[in-house]
Every structure is written in C-alpha cells, then in structure tokens.
Design an enzyme around this catalytic site. Sequence first.
Site, PDB file in Angstrom:
ATOM      1  N   CYS A 133     -18.121  19.968  -0.225  1.00 17.53           N
ATOM      2  CA  CYS A 133     -17.865  20.378  -1.611  1.00 17.53           C
ATOM      3  C   CYS A 133     -17.591  21.880  -1.651  1.00 17.53           C
ATOM      4  O   CYS A 133     -18.363  22.676  -1.114  1.00 17.53           O
ATOM      5  CB  CYS A 133     -19.065  20.043  -2.495  1.00 17.53           C
ATOM      6  SG  CYS A 133     -18.893  20.666  -4.183  1.00 17.53           S
TER       7      CYS A 133
ATOM      8  N   SER B  12     -11.521  14.309 -39.559  1.00 18.60           N
ATOM      9  CA  SER B  12     -11.598  13.204 -38.584  1.00 18.60           C
ATOM     10  C   SER B  12     -12.762  13.377 -37.606  1.00 18.60           C
ATOM     11  O   SER B  12     -13.057  12.468 -36.827  1.00 18.60           O
ATOM     12  CB  SER B  12     -10.285  13.095 -37.805  1.00 18.60           C
ATOM     13  OG  SER B  12     -10.076  14.273 -37.040  1.00 18.60           O
TER      14      SER B  12
ATOM     15  N   CYS C  37     -10.026  11.807 -27.040  1.00 16.57           N
ATOM     16  CA  CYS C  37     -10.431  11.027 -28.212  1.00 16.57           C
ATOM     17  C   CYS C  37      -9.317  10.931 -29.250  1.00 16.57           C
ATOM     18  O   CYS C  37      -9.150   9.904 -29.907  1.00 16.57           O
ATOM     19  CB  CYS C  37     -11.651  11.662 -28.871  1.00 16.57           C
ATOM     20  SG  CYS C  37     -13.162  11.418 -27.957  1.00 16.57           S
TER      21      CYS C  37
ATOM     22  N   CYS D 221     -18.858  17.231  -6.216  1.00 13.46           N
ATOM     23  CA  CYS D 221     -19.215  16.348  -5.094  1.00 13.46           C
ATOM     24  C   CYS D 221     -18.721  14.932  -5.380  1.00 13.46           C
ATOM     25  O   CYS D 221     -18.338  14.194  -4.480  1.00 13.46           O
ATOM     26  CB  CYS D 221     -20.728  16.298  -4.903  1.00 13.46           C
ATOM     27  SG  CYS D 221     -21.468  17.822  -4.351  1.00 13.46           S
TER      28      CYS D 221
HETATM   29 ZN   LIG Z   1     -20.805  19.904  -5.138  1.00 13.30          ZN
END
Ligand SMILES: [Zn+2]
Length: 271
Positions: free
Chosen positions: A245, A70, A188, A174
């Site tokens: 972040c 597949s 998938c 971020c």
């Molecule tokens: Zn970052």
Amino acid sequence: MSLSLDPTQLDRYSRHIIMDEVGPEGQQALLDAAVLVVGAGGLGAPVIQYLAAAGVGELGIADDDEVELSNLQRQIIHGDDDVGRPKVESAADFVADLNPDVTVRTHEVRVEPDNVEELIADYDFVVDATDNFRTRYLVNDACTLSGTPFSHGAIYKFEGQVTTFTTEGPCYRCLFPEAPPEGMVADCATTGVLGVLPGTVGCIQATETVKHLLGAGEVLDGRMVFYDAMDMSFEEVEFRPNPDCPVCGDDPIDSVAQVEYAEESCPVNAD
Ligand SMILES: [Zn+2]
C-alpha cells in the site's frame, strides 16, 4: 483528566454515566474530545446529531455546499427554512439547539490537498461522511499519514458500507488502491438514494466514533460491513493491511502532495 461534570451535565448524560462501560470518566472523555465530520449531508447529518447529543465537546464540520430542497429527504439536520444557507451554518444551529456543551467549529471549505493536513491536525478522530471518491481518498491518505483514526461510510441506492480505520490496521487504499474509472460509479444525484439509508450507515459511524473515544468494545478495524436495505442484511468482510500500500505499506509516501487527486481516480504517483 480532571472530572468537571456539573449538575446539569450529570443529568443530561445520566444514561451514559450509570453504565460501567462509560461512567463519569467516559463522559468526560467525550466532552474533552474533538471530532471532525467531513460532509454535512446524508451521512454527516446523523453523525453530527448523535455526536452532539452524546456530548462530544468539540465538533468540527467541513462542507462547502448550501442546503438544497432535494437534500431534505435524507439530510435530517437541515430544515425547510435552511434551504439556500451554507450547510455548516445550518448544522451549527442544529447542534447549538441540541446541546450547548458542544463547541462547533465550522470549516466552509472544500477539502483539498493543500488544506486537508491542517484541517485534521486539531482533531482526535475524523468521520468521512463525503459523497465523492476524491475527498474519500484525500481523507484516507491524510488521516493515515498523520496517524489519525477515522470512520469510513459510503452509500449507493439501497446499499451501504462502513468501517473504521485505526493506526493499527489497514487503510482504505489497502482495500481499494485506486478509485474506479470515471463513469463507473454514479453519485446520489444521478442514481438516487433511499432517504433513510444514510441514517443507518451514519448511525454506525457515530457508534464507532463514540466507542473509539470511550476506548470501549471492538471497532470495525480490518472489517468492512456491507449493508443491504432491500434484503435487510449485514455482511462482514475482513481485510488485511497491504504491505505494498502506497500510504500505509512498507514504503509509504511522505505527504498527500505526492498524490494526484483527479475528480475520479486518485493514483499515487510512481516516483
Ligand atoms: Zn493502506
């Protein structure tokens, strides 16, 4: 850098070399480069194909899967006879057949918090061609913390997204601080994917990789391209570094050991 292109290479890469933007120096830079492709599936196939053809001298391929029937609807470096073989072996044979200039290093491992740093350490650039959030965050965090530029690509049914993270701009966290909760995004195998879709997205990733290695043009640093195959539309969204972040912000973590890489969401520990 010493130029050591032999007559065969001058012929093989002649369409590169005649362009001012590449030239013999650019081709030599590609031959001297080492790129790690994480995932030898739908996205990895066109990336491996074009980077090998372009003469990227060392190609690392990390994947712990075997070729399934597949897969062949989209993973174009694997053939019918490769079903049941490790993807890294099938991919290495494909590259050897295409371009003997390229040295392939196969990493038949699942990328984990305890091997990711060592894995990427020898490479100039990393291509994230994975299909799951866990590896995606792992690659982002390890590359960002080590200052390794990398390409990000992701696909879903008829849509794809692609960008390039350098040491200058924002990182994947971020934009998406944590992975969506389990069950929100299917893979998938459960939703399906248009076979040619990863070809388009992977080719953009290969283009970005080559440009980065050449130091030519503008890569998608701080720009995410969204592709919709149904509308045949490309949209671009700009994004900035997030000072909060946890990986690239003002007070970043030290290593991926501080992150809990669950199967779906990958939060950074508070401490
Ligand atoms: Zn970052």
